[in-house]
Design an enzyme around this catalytic site. Structure first.
Site, mmCIF file in Angstrom:
data_model
loop_
_atom_site.group_PDB
_atom_site.id
_atom_site.type_symbol
_atom_site.label_atom_id
_atom_site.label_comp_id
_atom_site.label_asym_id
_atom_site.label_seq_id
_atom_site.Cartn_x
_atom_site.Cartn_y
_atom_site.Cartn_z
ATOM 1 N N ILE A 148 -16.332 -6.412 2.861
ATOM 2 C CA ILE A 148 -16.411 -5.161 3.640
ATOM 3 C C ILE A 148 -15.146 -4.933 4.475
ATOM 4 O O ILE A 148 -14.420 -5.870 4.778
ATOM 5 C CB ILE A 148 -17.682 -5.137 4.533
ATOM 6 N N TRP B 156 -12.966 -2.818 7.872
ATOM 7 C CA TRP B 156 -13.027 -2.918 9.330
ATOM 8 C C TRP B 156 -13.483 -1.635 10.005
ATOM 9 O O TRP B 156 -13.600 -1.587 11.221
ATOM 10 C CB TRP B 156 -11.659 -3.319 9.887
ATOM 11 N N LYS C 232 -18.139 -11.335 3.133
ATOM 12 C CA LYS C 232 -16.827 -11.539 3.770
ATOM 13 C C LYS C 232 -16.454 -10.305 4.593
ATOM 14 O O LYS C 232 -16.161 -9.241 4.046
ATOM 15 C CB LYS C 232 -15.728 -11.800 2.743
ATOM 16 N N GLU D 254 -16.744 0.964 -3.448
ATOM 17 C CA GLU D 254 -16.687 2.161 -2.603
ATOM 18 C C GLU D 254 -15.289 2.168 -1.999
ATOM 19 O O GLU D 254 -14.974 1.339 -1.152
ATOM 20 C CB GLU D 254 -17.798 2.099 -1.546
ATOM 21 N N CYS E 276 -13.657 6.483 5.301
ATOM 22 C CA CYS E 276 -13.168 6.789 3.942
ATOM 23 C C CYS E 276 -13.587 8.185 3.504
ATOM 24 O O CYS E 276 -12.924 8.805 2.682
ATOM 25 C CB CYS E 276 -13.640 5.731 2.947
ATOM 26 N N GLU F 45 -4.500 8.835 1.198
ATOM 27 C CA GLU F 45 -5.440 8.591 2.285
ATOM 28 C C GLU F 45 -4.667 8.099 3.512
ATOM 29 O O GLU F 45 -3.882 7.160 3.404
ATOM 30 C CB GLU F 45 -6.452 7.530 1.850
HETATM 31 P P1 ADP Z 1 -8.280 -1.585 4.152
HETATM 32 O O1 ADP Z 1 -7.048 -0.914 3.638
HETATM 33 O O2 ADP Z 1 -9.402 -0.682 4.481
HETATM 34 O O3 ADP Z 1 -8.002 -2.655 5.149
HETATM 35 P P2 ADP Z 1 -8.576 -3.563 2.136
HETATM 36 O O4 ADP Z 1 -8.970 -3.199 0.750
HETATM 37 O O5 ADP Z 1 -7.216 -4.107 2.362
HETATM 38 O O6 ADP Z 1 -8.918 -2.280 2.949
HETATM 39 O O7 ADP Z 1 -9.612 -4.589 2.753
HETATM 40 C C1 ADP Z 1 -10.999 -4.462 2.618
HETATM 41 C C2 ADP Z 1 -11.592 -5.839 2.484
HETATM 42 O O8 ADP Z 1 -11.111 -6.439 1.294
HETATM 43 C C3 ADP Z 1 -11.217 -6.790 3.611
HETATM 44 O O9 ADP Z 1 -12.352 -7.604 3.896
HETATM 45 C C4 ADP Z 1 -10.096 -7.602 3.000
HETATM 46 O O10 ADP Z 1 -9.941 -8.880 3.575
HETATM 47 C C5 ADP Z 1 -10.561 -7.721 1.568
HETATM 48 N N1 ADP Z 1 -9.500 -7.993 0.588
HETATM 49 C C6 ADP Z 1 -8.177 -7.717 0.685
HETATM 50 N N2 ADP Z 1 -7.526 -8.113 -0.438
HETATM 51 C C7 ADP Z 1 -8.461 -8.632 -1.283
HETATM 52 C C8 ADP Z 1 -8.436 -9.184 -2.611
HETATM 53 N N3 ADP Z 1 -7.319 -9.276 -3.297
HETATM 54 N N4 ADP Z 1 -9.612 -9.599 -3.150
HETATM 55 C C9 ADP Z 1 -10.761 -9.470 -2.468
HETATM 56 N N5 ADP Z 1 -10.849 -8.972 -1.224
HETATM 57 C C10 ADP Z 1 -9.729 -8.553 -0.622
#
Ligand code: ADP
Length: 504
Positions: A183, A185, A209, A283, A317, A414
């Site tokens: 998820i 933040w 996570k 999502e 989002c 975005e």
């Molecule tokens: P945002 O741009 O909204 O921060 P992210 O996609 O970077 O969105 O992060 C959303 C979630 O995905 C966070 O919990 C982040 O730690 C996790 N995340 C980031 N990179 C990866 C990855 N390669 N595989 C799985 N989860 C990830």
């Protein structure tokens, strides 16, 4: 859990000195600061992983800081889970699924969910304060929107737990097994509720996570699971950054991945999961069009536009980040918007008068600034709330850009910040074409006096969620999700249950 650090040590001072407030909030009026009482709540100096019903140190021995984005002061340190920790968490979830949760009568699962929902209601004030301090969103949003919705999701799915066969008539719904859930933040607790409640209602166990900048409330939720007597291992929480998420996605003993986050990471996850047999829901991002017709109730529409883009600093989002205005009312709409944003209060998120809190992180602030600069370089004009931003913390004033064309980056990418791009259209057909002209398709808004126009537009808008004469309204019974690069699968409502069941 040992509680030592008093929250007030980091947040008791108003962020904007009183003498500056009239300047900060435009010339219209001012309120005396009204700070949420954070004294009773405190944050432990260190947060461990939650595995098999217990808080446990990470195998790596590594921790990372979590800071208050409104003050840049450290709040606590959070355990960084590595692949070995993720493996422990998945094993614990599998054990709980095989031995306890998968065998429990459905009504017993429902009872646990009801108990969790009630405990969330009891502790709503504390959770709202923690959400605001850790994430930067105004207390009036975390208290009046996020927390009631979090409890409502647990109540709603608690009710379905023993009625699944009525949800899917003629089918025999069975759980999938272990769900890995990742998820972001922007709504830390609400995203956890969206994912955990339907998964448990259907009989799955979970490894969650949270995002690295907002893990505190998920771990407080873990304490609530303990208090509710939820059997060990039914929900496990592994904290950490992208590598932790990637380890969860790649774990061979996961049956389902549910991800909310950026389109970029969503694509990586889709590739990693392809061919593995794991079920997947994504999502992802959005670039919603809020379409305002000449016959719309204008003042109401302005409030909806404001709610659509400045709610949670635009960290949504489904934010209505593109405003499409019918040409005849363009001057009025721009004037009203310009006046209205001057009355928005930017400042201490714990002040109940604050409309716009802090941007969640330095990285996100840099991204917002870069995109706005690109809009200006491409010829857009800037309109901003006139206020002095606090010297410390991450802030961005409510902003809208006029003179934007559909080719500009600010109209296509975005921004995830309080920045609205304003454009015009002449006919409903043109509005549709422009609204659909992005790689995304998460949400849209329609403002008009005519019901028939709403139905006609809604049928042709390529968006998963469409609001009419309102915006950013959420309810646990409504499915939420996108088209195209906004992802696939739905959360919420019956669709949200289907995502956690085998229906064959
Ligand atoms: P945002 O741009 O909204 O921060 P992210 O996609 O970077 O969105 O992060 C959303 C979630 O995905 C966070 O919990 C982040 O730690 C996790 N995340 C980031 N990179 C990866 C990855 N390669 N595989 C799985 N989860 C990830």
């Amino acid at each position: 859990m040992k509680i030592t650090r008093n929250l007030l040590a980091t947040i008791s001072h108003p962020i904007i000195p009183l003498k500056d407030r009239r300047l900060n909030f435009g010339a219209k009026w001012d309120y005396t600061p009204s700070l949420e009482d954070a004294k009773p709540y405190s944050i432990a100096p260190r947060h461990e992983l939650f595995i098999n019903g217990k808080f446990t140190a990470p195998a790596s021995g590594h921790y990372f800081p979590s800071i208050n984005p409104a003050t840049e002061q450290p709040l606590t340190e959070i355990a960084a889970a590595n692949a070995a920790d993720v493996d422990r968490a998945v094993k614990s979830a599998r054990r709980a699924y095989d031995r306890v949760w998968g065998k429990l009568p459905a009504r017993e699962r429902g009872k646990y969910l009801y108990r969790i929902a009630r405990l969330i209601q009891e502790k709503a004030r504390e959770l709202a304060v923690l959400e605001t301090v850790d994430g930067g969103k105004p207390i009036k949003e975390s208290r009046d929107i996020d927390l009631p919705l979090v409890a409502a999701h647990f109540f709603y799915y608690a009710g379905w737990a023993d009625k699944l066969k009525y949800a899917f008539p003629g089918k025999t719904p069975r759980p999938l097994g272990v769900a890995g859930q990742i998820i972001p933040w922007n709504f830390p607790l609400l995203m956890a509720a969206w994912k955990i409640a339907p998964a448990l209602a259907c009989g799955n166990t979970v490894v969650l996570k949270p995002a690295e900048t907002t893990s505190i409330t998920a771990l407080r939720l873990a304490q609530i699971f303990q208090e509710a007597g939820l059997p060990d291992g039914v929900v496990n929480i592994v904290t950490g950054a992208g590598v932790t998420g990637a380890a969860l996605v790649q774990h061979p003993d996961i049956n389902k991945i549910a991800f909310t986050g950026s389109t970029e990471v969503g694509k990586l996850i889709a590739k990693a999961v392809a061919g593995s047999g794991k079920k997947l829901t994504l999502e992802l991002g959005g670039k919603a069009a809020n379409i305002i017709f000449e016959d719309a109730p204008l003042d109401q529409a302005i409030e909806g536009i404001i709610a659509g883009i400045y709610f949670n600093q635009g960290h949504v989002c489904c934010a209505g980040s593109r405003l499409l205005v019918q040409e005849g009312i363009y001057p009025q709409v721009v004037k009203k918007l310009r006046d209205r944003i001057q009355t928005l209060r930017v400042g201490n998120p714990l002040d109940k008068n604050t409309d716009i809190g802090a941007i969640n992180s330095a990285a996100q602030l840099a991204k917002i600034r870069e995109l706005v600069q690109s809009g200006l370089a491409e010829g857009a004009a800037l309109q901003q709330t006139q206020c002095t931003l606090p010297a410390k913390g991450y802030w961005y004033p409510p902003t809208f850009l006029t003179g934007v064309t559909h080719a500009h980056r600010v109209a296509q990418e975005e921004i995830f910040g309080p920045v609205l791009s304003v454009m015009t259209f002449r006919t409903p057909e043109e509005a549709l074409e422009r609204a659909n002209n992005t790689p995304y398709g998460l949400s849209a808004g329609i403002w008009t006096d005519k019901g028939s126009k709403i139905f006609k537009m809604a049928a042709k808008l390529q968006a998963g969620v469409i609001w009419a004469n309102c915006y950013n309204k959420f309810d646990p019974t409504s499915p939420f999700g996108g088209y195209q690069e906004s992802g696939f699968g739905r959360e919420g409502g019956l669709h949200g249950l289907a995502a956690y069941c085998r229906l064959d």
